[in-house]
Design a protein around this motif. Structure first.
Motif: not given
Lengths: 142, 334
Positions: B198-199, B201, B271, B319-320
């Protein structure tokens, strides 16, 4: 086998196509059933992008490179290799060699520095000591 | 060698190590100290090759290697010297009783496995061949753990190098020495099934909340000073031209050009990479038609095809499930 070998002599390069078949056949012939040498999915789970050649196969190819060049009467005494960039399927490894020492004797011995480069870098660096008998009185290449 | 004595010592090593991530250094030292205790101990005693040296295995080896040397065929055949280790291998059924592997070696591996160093790769092989092996030779061998390295970080992952030396005998005669080094490591990349990367936040605060509220509505909002009308991006509490604190917003039309860009090769950050594999990715400074600039990704072209001056069009990329971002699609060539 009458030619004289000299320090600095280069061996002609040998290109080894790194096929999936070679990787698997080499692993099985060396009785190495580590999954990273035959199962791409498990190899990926272990952080590798694909299966890769096992060290025993690299060792065998280095040995073959030397005996192909020096002929069947030449005898490997020592083979020491270090692996770097893995051999993945689809790549080509180019083996090169250079004679760094020649010791006279019965038989004469040569030390050859070997490298094998593939598309991503240097796969193998090695030092091989090989005995180089003169013209053999017996067992003449039958 | 009986395994009964080994079992008691193994339990500690097999226990999970929940503190591994928080006390990495302490764990390293402690584990290294434990591993070093195995230096000099036998990894295999009175090992026996599962098969005597034999022509079929030699032929299979030569076929695999493409080795056509006549030395390995016919009535006077010898085995390829580099095949030395193959005669000592446990094969698919592993090292069962009587073929060698010692409790110490298994214990050491259990220690490493228990600490998460579950993968193995061979790095060095040094062999000497004092005597040729011929079909019919019966192989025996003994292996000693020569050394264990301190913890090392490699491209594959972090781990310990373990060096062993195997002395191989054929019908009781010394036939070969085989020094072998492996890296026992913790893979650098996790299993993809575990959880996708995940990128990071964004940090949302009262100064930039309006920007992210715009993104949620698929609007790229630029701040505009209500005193001097200067546009600003990223969002800031005050005007950097006149110092004015009051502002309103202008919605970007979505047209832009690549003002500058870099390609990230290392470290790999799956990510951010379009393929999710951690490959290189382009980071661009995009100049919007309104004149302000924004750092973002250029999508729709390979990372190495991004060019200064390339026209790009705003898009919003999810992206998610919890994150949507403004990105720019290269519009050249449709």
């Amino acid at each position: 086998m009458t030619r004289a070998y000299r320090v600095g002599d280069e061996l002609p390069p040998l290109d080894i196509p790194v096929t999936r078949t070679l990787i698997v056949a080499g692993a099985i012939a060396s009785r190495d059933y580590q999954d990273v040498h035959h199962d791409a999915e498990l190899a990926r789970e272990k952080g590798s992008p694909d299966i890769f050649m096992n060290i025993l196969t690299t060792n065998g190819l280095v040995g073959r490179y030397l005996t192909d060049h020096f002929g069947p009467t030449a005898v490997l005494r020592k083979v020491a290799i270090r692996l770097g960039a893995p051999n993945y399927p689809g790549d080509v490894m180019r083996l090169t060699g250079r004679i760094t020492e020649v010791a006279a004797g019965e038989p004469a011995e040569a030390v050859v520095q070997v490298t094998g480069d593939n598309g991503i870098g240097r796969h193998v660096t090695g030092t091989v000591t090989i005995a180089l008998p003169g013209p053999s009185p017996k067992r003449s290449g039958t | 060698m009986s395994g009964a004595g080994a079992e008691g010592r193994r339990t500690g090593a097999d226990a999970p190590r929940p503190g591994a991530e928080t006390s990495e250094n302490a764990e390293r030292d402690e584990l290294y100290a434990q591993l070093r205790a195995y230096e000099g101990r036998a990894a295999a005693t009175a090992g026996r090759g599962k098969d005597p040296v034999n022509e079929p295995m030699i032929r299979h080896w030569c076929e695999a290697m493409g080795d056509t040397s006549p030395a390995y065929r016919g009535p006077d055949a010898v085995a390829p010297p580099t095949m030395l280790q193959a005669w000592t291998m446990g094969g698919l059924s592993g090292h069962t009783d009587g073929t060698g592997r010692s409790a110490a070696y298994d214990e050491m591996f259990a220690l490493l496995d228990g600490a998460g160093y579950t993968s193995v790769v061979a790095t060095d092989c040094e062999q000497e061949y004092p005597r040729p092996l011929r079909p019919g030779d019966r192989i025996t061998f003994g292996t000693v753990i020569e050394s264990v390295s301190p913890r090392k970080t490699t491209k594959l992952g972090t781990g310990y190098f373990v060096t062993t030396r195997t002395d191989v005998h054929a019908d009781g005669e010394r036939a070969g020495t085989h020094r072998f080094r492996i890296l026992k490591y913790r893979p650098a990349q996790r299993n993809k099934d575990a959880e996708p990367a995940r990128r990071p936040r964004p940090v949302i605060n009262r100064d930039n909340a309006g920007f992210w509220a715009g993104v949620a509505e698929h609007r790229l909002l630029i701040q505009r000073c209500t005193d001097c009308a200067t546009l600003r991006l990223p969002w800031l509490p005050g005007c950097n031209a006149c110092g004015g604190a009051e502002w309103d917003t202008v919605e970007a039309c979505g047209e832009g050009t690549v003002f500058s860009h870099v390609v990230m090769h290392h470290p790999s950050f799956p990510a951010f990479a379009p393929d999710g594999e951690g490959g290189p990715y382009a980071v661009a400074l995009v100049e919007l038609a309104e004149g302000v600039r924004i750092v973002s990704n250029v999508i729709g072209v390979p990372y190495d095809k991004v060019r200064v001056g390339m026209p790009v069009q705003l898009e919003f990329l999810r992206t998610d499930p919890d994150l949507e971002l403004p990105v720019f699609r290269a519009s050249e060539g449709g």
